[in-house]
Design an enzyme around this catalytic site. Structure first.
Site, PDB file in Angstrom:
ATOM      1  CD  GLU A   1     -16.889 -56.840   4.295  1.00 14.85           C
ATOM      2  OE1 GLU A   1     -17.996 -56.277   4.431  1.00 14.85           O
ATOM      3  OE2 GLU A   1     -16.426 -57.201   3.191  1.00 14.85           O
TER       4      GLU A   1
ATOM      5  CB  CYS B   1      -8.258 -60.425   3.150  1.00 11.82           C
ATOM      6  SG  CYS B   1      -8.292 -58.910   2.197  1.00 11.82           S
TER       7      CYS B   1
ATOM      8  CD  GLU C   1      -7.329 -63.977   0.422  1.00  5.22           C
ATOM      9  OE1 GLU C   1      -8.051 -63.357   1.237  1.00  5.22           O
ATOM     10  OE2 GLU C   1      -7.384 -63.805  -0.797  1.00  5.22           O
TER      11      GLU C   1
HETATM   12  N1  THU Z   1     -11.382 -59.855   0.277  1.00  4.88           N
HETATM   13  C1  THU Z   1     -10.818 -60.976   0.763  1.00  4.88           C
HETATM   14  O1  THU Z   1     -11.136 -61.440   1.863  1.00  4.88           O
HETATM   15  N2  THU Z   1      -9.892 -61.597   0.013  1.00  4.88           N
HETATM   16  C2  THU Z   1      -9.558 -61.244  -1.252  1.00  4.88           C
HETATM   17  O2  THU Z   1      -8.756 -61.936  -1.876  1.00  4.88           O
HETATM   18  C3  THU Z   1     -10.134 -60.043  -1.854  1.00  4.88           C
HETATM   19  C4  THU Z   1     -11.007 -59.240  -0.982  1.00  4.88           C
HETATM   20  C5  THU Z   1     -12.432 -59.223   1.069  1.00  4.88           C
HETATM   21  C6  THU Z   1     -12.082 -57.912   1.720  1.00  4.88           C
HETATM   22  C7  THU Z   1     -13.446 -57.286   1.877  1.00  4.88           C
HETATM   23  O3  THU Z   1     -14.051 -57.816   3.051  1.00  4.88           O
HETATM   24  C8  THU Z   1     -14.226 -57.808   0.685  1.00  4.88           C
HETATM   25  O4  THU Z   1     -13.549 -58.953   0.230  1.00  4.88           O
HETATM   26  C9  THU Z   1     -14.369 -56.804  -0.442  1.00  4.88           C
HETATM   27  O5  THU Z   1     -13.129 -56.309  -0.820  1.00  4.88           O
END
Ligand code: THU
Length: 163
Positions: A63, A72, A74
């Site tokens: 983040e 994210c 993934e």
């Molecule tokens: N996030 C992911 O890394 N993967 C997901 O499949 C859903 C959301 C992360 C993005 C952000 O850092 C946090 O989760 C909240 O949305």
């Protein structure tokens, strides 16, 4: 008028029903969640990518104070896999998440990650199985395309080579 109904097949496996490599991949995704930089959301996500050469590449969400600059789990994992092994197809992606100390139920990839996953699937012309990891079971989706009905895959772009 005509109705078009799109269906997605999801297979639920109890943890002990999964093939060994996928069970390990699910464990690896959960461990990767613990490496998240989740300062703003306090939501930890881990991803583990299984490559056709047997390598496993991990990622976790990263983040940023400027929220959209984060990424994210993934995409962290998929982009790293693409950078490290550009010629190797991706076979599977496992995702796990932890919130308030508990494993999240049925964590699913966001739209942007699904789009990236689709590109990876098309790039290598190889289905990417998606494993949504729960504490007691795993949901398996057969390929990226079934997570993104009516997808834009670039097939209409000038000079596109895939359908
Ligand atoms: N996030 C992911 O890394 N993967 C997901 O499949 C859903 C959301 C992360 C993005 C952000 O850092 C946090 O989760 C909240 O949305």
């Amino acid at each position: 008028m005509k109705e078009i109904i799109l269906q997605t097949k999801i297979t639920e496996f109890a943890a002990d029903e999964l093939p060994e490599d996928f069970r390990k991949l699910a464990d690896t995704a959960l461990r990767a969640a613990e490496t998240a930089y989740d300062r703003y959301s306090h939501f930890q996500v881990g991803a583990a990518v299984l490559l056709a050469n047997g390598e496993v590449i991990c990622g976790s969400n990263q983040e940023n104070a400027a929220y959209p600059s984060g990424l994210c789990a993934e995409r962290v994992a998929l982009f790293y896999a693409g950078a490290k092994y550009p010629d190797t197809p991706v076979c599977a992606l496992a995702i796990a998440a932890i919130s308030e100390g508990r494993q999240v139920k049925n964590i699913t990839p966001c739209g942007a990650c699904r789009q990236v996953l689709l590109e990876v699937e098309n790039r290598y012309n190889h289905p990417v199985k998606v494993l949504l990891c729960n504490a007691d079971c795993i949901l398996q989706i057969e390929n990226a395309k079934s997570l993104l009905p009516l997808c834009f895959d670039g097939g209409e772009l000038p000079g596109a080579s895939h359908s």
